[in-house]
Design an enzyme around this catalytic site. Structure first.
Site, mmCIF file in Angstrom:
data_model
loop_
_atom_site.group_PDB
_atom_site.id
_atom_site.type_symbol
_atom_site.label_atom_id
_atom_site.label_comp_id
_atom_site.label_asym_id
_atom_site.label_seq_id
_atom_site.Cartn_x
_atom_site.Cartn_y
_atom_site.Cartn_z
ATOM 1 N N LYS A 109 0.835 -1.197 0.000
ATOM 2 C CA LYS A 109 0.000 0.000 0.000
ATOM 3 C C LYS A 109 0.873 1.251 0.000
ATOM 4 C CE LYS A 109 -3.878 2.055 2.615
ATOM 5 N NZ LYS A 109 -4.746 1.882 3.803
ATOM 6 N N SER A 126 -9.991 -0.367 6.882
ATOM 7 C CA SER A 126 -9.360 -0.177 5.581
ATOM 8 C C SER A 126 -8.690 -1.408 4.990
ATOM 9 C CB SER A 126 -8.341 0.966 5.652
ATOM 10 O OG SER A 126 -8.990 2.210 5.700
ATOM 11 N N SER A 185 -9.600 1.853 2.726
ATOM 12 C CA SER A 185 -8.756 2.620 1.845
ATOM 13 C C SER A 185 -7.723 1.775 1.084
ATOM 14 C CB SER A 185 -8.017 3.687 2.664
ATOM 15 O OG SER A 185 -7.137 3.100 3.618
#
Length: 369
Positions: free
Chosen positions: A20, A120, A96
């Site tokens: 990420k 997330s 996210s």
């Protein structure tokens, strides 16, 4: 849209892993999906979790796109790109950690790392139909991860199967031990609101596990969700609020940040009182049932055309955010899809009992039809 903001080829010949874009990879700027960080300097070193993956022989194939500043639930990002949800292309990929989940669901990587402040990891895992683990708070190193200061955020793995997830967890957490047996394990099915099809699927998965089960009610659950919002608002404003004045933050995230700036110290104190009460309540439930079960999401993910105003969709996290507040480990397990939308089972265990959580998750997943 590509799920990577940067394609890489670092490390050994082992499993492919995506990282990420809030997690440092040396030589690559950490932009967190935000145009305000487009000119960030390349990271001087790897985050500790990245070092551990490389030491374990994993091959880093890319930095994964994400919801801007990790402050959203849909994964929609007009600047960095919104990855297509591989199995449900009309639906949002979830946020996210959108790119991490999408990369695993597409089979582009074997595993991926995301982070989970209010769902997330678990929300995109649910949307994309993969496994996603939020470890116990503090269990996995956050050195080299945005934001630097947090009382909620956890780094954790995505995978298409439990064995790959467990192997990744062992790589990033040297303390992760052998999985325990399930002889004394029972499951507490938490009574929460969700659409009928999801409730039926979750109850069916618990029944199909063959483990003893009972019902649990958590009186502080809704208050914990609201308190979690207060804490994430305060901490995200503290970490990212200065970026609003650049004029380069997306409108949806900028709007949420400005609203978050109004969080007071009294609000935070009240939220922390709820944190204490809810944590004690969950601990008491886990003393009766070593694992709790509930849906990951209460309804189908929104379609892309329904999700233009991402600030209105924070409630996607209604069933996951409370466990960020309490710090308990929680995992999302994909169930067979219903009526064309993904369904996900969430399991929760006592803090520090991540091995037990993974053992039960692997057992439950093995019994699914």
């Amino acid at each position: 849209m590509n799920m990577f903001v940067k394609t890489l080829n670092l490390g050994g010949a082992g499993p492919a892993v995506a990282i990420k874009d809030s997690i440092d990879v040396a030589g690559v700027p950490t932009q967190a999906g935000c145009r305000a960080l487009a000119d960030a300097a390349p990271a001087a070193g790897h985050a500790e979790v990245v070092e551990r993956l490389l030491a374990a022989g994993y091959r880093i194939t890319g930095k994964a796109t994400m919801h801007e500043l990790a402050f959203g639930t849909t994964g929609i990002n007009a600047w960095a790109g919104t990855p297509v949800n591989p199995r449900f292309p009309d639906l949002v990929p979830g946020g996210s950690s959108s790119g991490s989940a999408a990369a695993v669901a597409a089979g582009v990587v074997d595993v991926a790392l995301g982070s989970d402040t209010g769902g997330s990891i678990r929300i995109p895992a649910a949307c994309c139909g993969v496994f996603g683990l939020k470890p116990s708070f503090g269990r996995v190193s956050r050195q080299g991860v945005m934001p630097a200061l947090t009382s909620l955020d956890c780094v954790g793995p995505f995978a298409a199967d439990m064995d790959s997830l467990i192997a990744c967890m062992r790589a990033i957490d040297p303390s992760f031990g052998a999985l325990p047996g399930l002889e004394e394990v029972s499951i507490g099915l938490v009574d929460v609101p969700a659409v009928a099809e999801i409730r039926q699927a979750v109850a069916g998965a618990v029944a199909g596990s063959g483990l003893p089960a009972g019902t649990v009610r958590l009186a502080h659950f809704d208050a914990a969700y609201q308190a979690g919002l207060v804490i994430i608002n305060a901490e995200t404003w503290a970490a990212c609020g200065h970026l609003v004045e650049t004029g380069k933050v997306g409108a949806d995230v900028a709007q949420r940040l400005v609203a978050a700036s109004r969080t007071t110290s009294a609000d935070v104190d009240a939220a922390n009182a709820v944190r204490d009460a809810f944590t004690a309540e969950v601990d008491a439930a886990l003393a009766r049932f070593p694992v709790l079960a509930l849906p990951t999401m209460a309804d189908a993910p929104p379609s892309l055309d329904q999700a233009a105003d991402t600030s209105r969709l924070v409630s996607m996290t209604s069933l996951v955010r409370p466990f960020n507040l309490s710090g308990h480990p929680a995992i999302a397990i994909p169930l067979p899809a219903r009526s064309g939308f993904p369904v996900s089972l969430q399991l929760v265990a006592a803090r520090g009992h991540d091995e037990l959580l993974c053992a039960v998750a692997r057992h439950v997943a093995s019994r699914l039809q």
